[in-house]
Enzyme design. Structure first.
Site, mmCIF file in Angstrom:
data_model
loop_
_atom_site.group_PDB
_atom_site.id
_atom_site.type_symbol
_atom_site.label_atom_id
_atom_site.label_comp_id
_atom_site.label_asym_id
_atom_site.label_seq_id
_atom_site.Cartn_x
_atom_site.Cartn_y
_atom_site.Cartn_z
ATOM 1 N N HIS A 40 0.833 -1.206 0.000
ATOM 2 C CA HIS A 40 0.000 0.000 0.000
ATOM 3 C C HIS A 40 0.864 1.250 0.000
ATOM 4 C CE1 HIS A 40 -3.758 -2.331 1.468
ATOM 5 N NE2 HIS A 40 -3.525 -2.451 0.182
ATOM 6 N N CYS A 95 2.695 -12.450 4.075
ATOM 7 C CA CYS A 95 3.492 -12.314 5.305
ATOM 8 C C CYS A 95 3.186 -13.485 6.239
ATOM 9 C CB CYS A 95 3.136 -10.989 5.979
ATOM 10 S SG CYS A 95 3.899 -10.832 7.588
ATOM 11 N N GLU A 125 -6.647 -7.719 3.536
ATOM 12 C CA GLU A 125 -6.131 -8.718 4.481
ATOM 13 C C GLU A 125 -7.291 -9.400 5.215
ATOM 14 O OE1 GLU A 125 -3.248 -7.441 7.585
ATOM 15 O OE2 GLU A 125 -4.385 -8.792 8.858
ATOM 16 N N SER A 217 -2.768 2.907 3.116
ATOM 17 C CA SER A 217 -2.108 1.992 4.047
ATOM 18 C C SER A 217 -2.782 2.057 5.415
ATOM 19 C CB SER A 217 -0.628 2.377 4.169
ATOM 20 O OG SER A 217 -0.092 1.907 5.383
ATOM 21 N N SER A 261 4.642 0.166 5.247
ATOM 22 C CA SER A 261 4.785 -0.056 3.804
ATOM 23 C C SER A 261 5.440 1.158 3.124
ATOM 24 C CB SER A 261 3.415 -0.366 3.183
ATOM 25 O OG SER A 261 2.463 0.593 3.579
HETATM 26 S S1 SF4 Z 1 2.546 -5.196 9.345
HETATM 27 FE FE1 SF4 Z 1 4.116 -6.147 8.073
HETATM 28 S S2 SF4 Z 1 5.076 -7.730 9.343
HETATM 29 FE FE2 SF4 Z 1 3.112 -7.148 10.261
HETATM 30 S S3 SF4 Z 1 1.607 -8.580 9.450
HETATM 31 FE FE3 SF4 Z 1 1.549 -6.806 8.129
HETATM 32 S S4 SF4 Z 1 3.007 -7.272 6.500
HETATM 33 FE FE4 SF4 Z 1 3.413 -8.681 8.169
#
Ligand code: SF4
Length: 277
Positions: A40, A95, A125, A217, A261
């Site tokens: 993002h 991730c 997500e 983000s 990000s």
């Molecule tokens: S913030 Fe970064 S390290 Fe944490 S879950 Fe999301 S992608 Fe993974």
């Protein structure tokens, strides 16, 4: 003017890992198809597109036999399967912390719990995690959103990785008086928490805080909220070019906090601009 950079700040482990993997693949294959924006941050996406990245919205848009890439935020299992079928090679940049949340949603469903995810229902997500819950599942934005129909039922709780610990704690506490049996997995990512805490420390030292990161983000948004709630004047910019020098007037110690990000080169650009002002 003194510039103080939050510690830690910028790219988190998961996004750094995804970008490195993607860059390696772009060097091997001239073209890689990513489903949705791999991170993002619009400036980083523009750089990756120059290397051969193509962003598509559905697996059907990936040409047969192409190389595909799964972003750090992950995707629903059926989308993963569709990409596998279409691609000659599928690079999974999900991730590991997001993968854990997906696995917990799946196991909670298998154990008969109603899956409760604290998060933003529209976020990719969360949509991905929801896909792993095979039974009843709900996404709640806060403790106030608990539907009345859950009273007396077994509920399994987890969180979008970027949520605030306080909000998740409130939700868990609220479920104690709703459900006779709850199972809780704290899936909030430590990288997110560490960046949130670093903004609180910054607020004790700085007389102005600049939050740097993509407006799309979620974790940058949280940092901006924390900075704003601290009472120290704060500003959210995507890149150094958005910084208006007038905001810096009467400030002697300016703090910078970047979302998980936000690439290093954007942070450096902002520091250089501040040092010249
Ligand atoms: S913030 Fe970064 S390290 Fe944490 S879950 Fe999301 S992608 Fe993974």
């Amino acid at each position: 003017m003194k510039v103080i950079t939050a510690d830690p700040t910028g790219l988190c482990f998961g996004v750094k890992r995804a970008i490195t993997t993607l860059e390696e693949e772009l060097r091997r294959s001239s073209r890689v198809y990513a489903l949705g924006s791999p991170i993002h941050n619009p400036q980083e996406i523009a750089r990756l597109k120059e290397m051969g990245l193509v962003v598509v919205e559905t697996p059907e848009e990936v040409p047969d036999g192409a190389v595909s890439f799964v972003r750090a935020h992950g995707v629903r299992p059926e989308v993963l399967d569709a990409l596998r079928r279409k691609s000659s090679k599928m690079v999974d940049g999900t991730c590991p912390f997001v993968k854990t949340a997906q696995e917990k949603a799946k196991s909670l469903s298998q154990e008969g719990y109603i899956v409760i995810i604290l998060g933003n229902a529209a976020h990719p997500e969360v949509q991905g995690i929801m896909g792993y819950a095979s039974g009843e599942a709900h996404v709640l934005a806060s403790a106030e959103d608990i539907p009345p129909g859950l009273k007396g039922r077994r509920c399994g709780l987890l969180s979008q990785t970027t949520q605030r610990v306080e909000t998740f704690s409130e939700l868990v506490a609220a479920f104690v008086s709703v459900s006779p049996e709850i199972k809780v997995y704290n899936t909030i990512c430590r990288a997110t928490l560490a960046r949130q805490q670093s903004v609180c420390r910054l607020a004790e030292e700085a007389d102005g805080i600049i939050v740097l990161g993509g407006r799309n983000s979620a974790n940058t948004r949280k940092l901006a909220e924390i900075a704003s709630a601290s009472g120290v004047p704060s500003l959210w910019v995507e890149h150094a070019g958005e910084l208006d020098g007038r905001w810096l007037q009467n400030k002697s110690r300016v703090g910078i906090a970047a979302g998980g990000s936000t690439p290093d080169w954007l942070i450096k650009e902002l520091i250089q601009k501040l040092e010249k002002m």
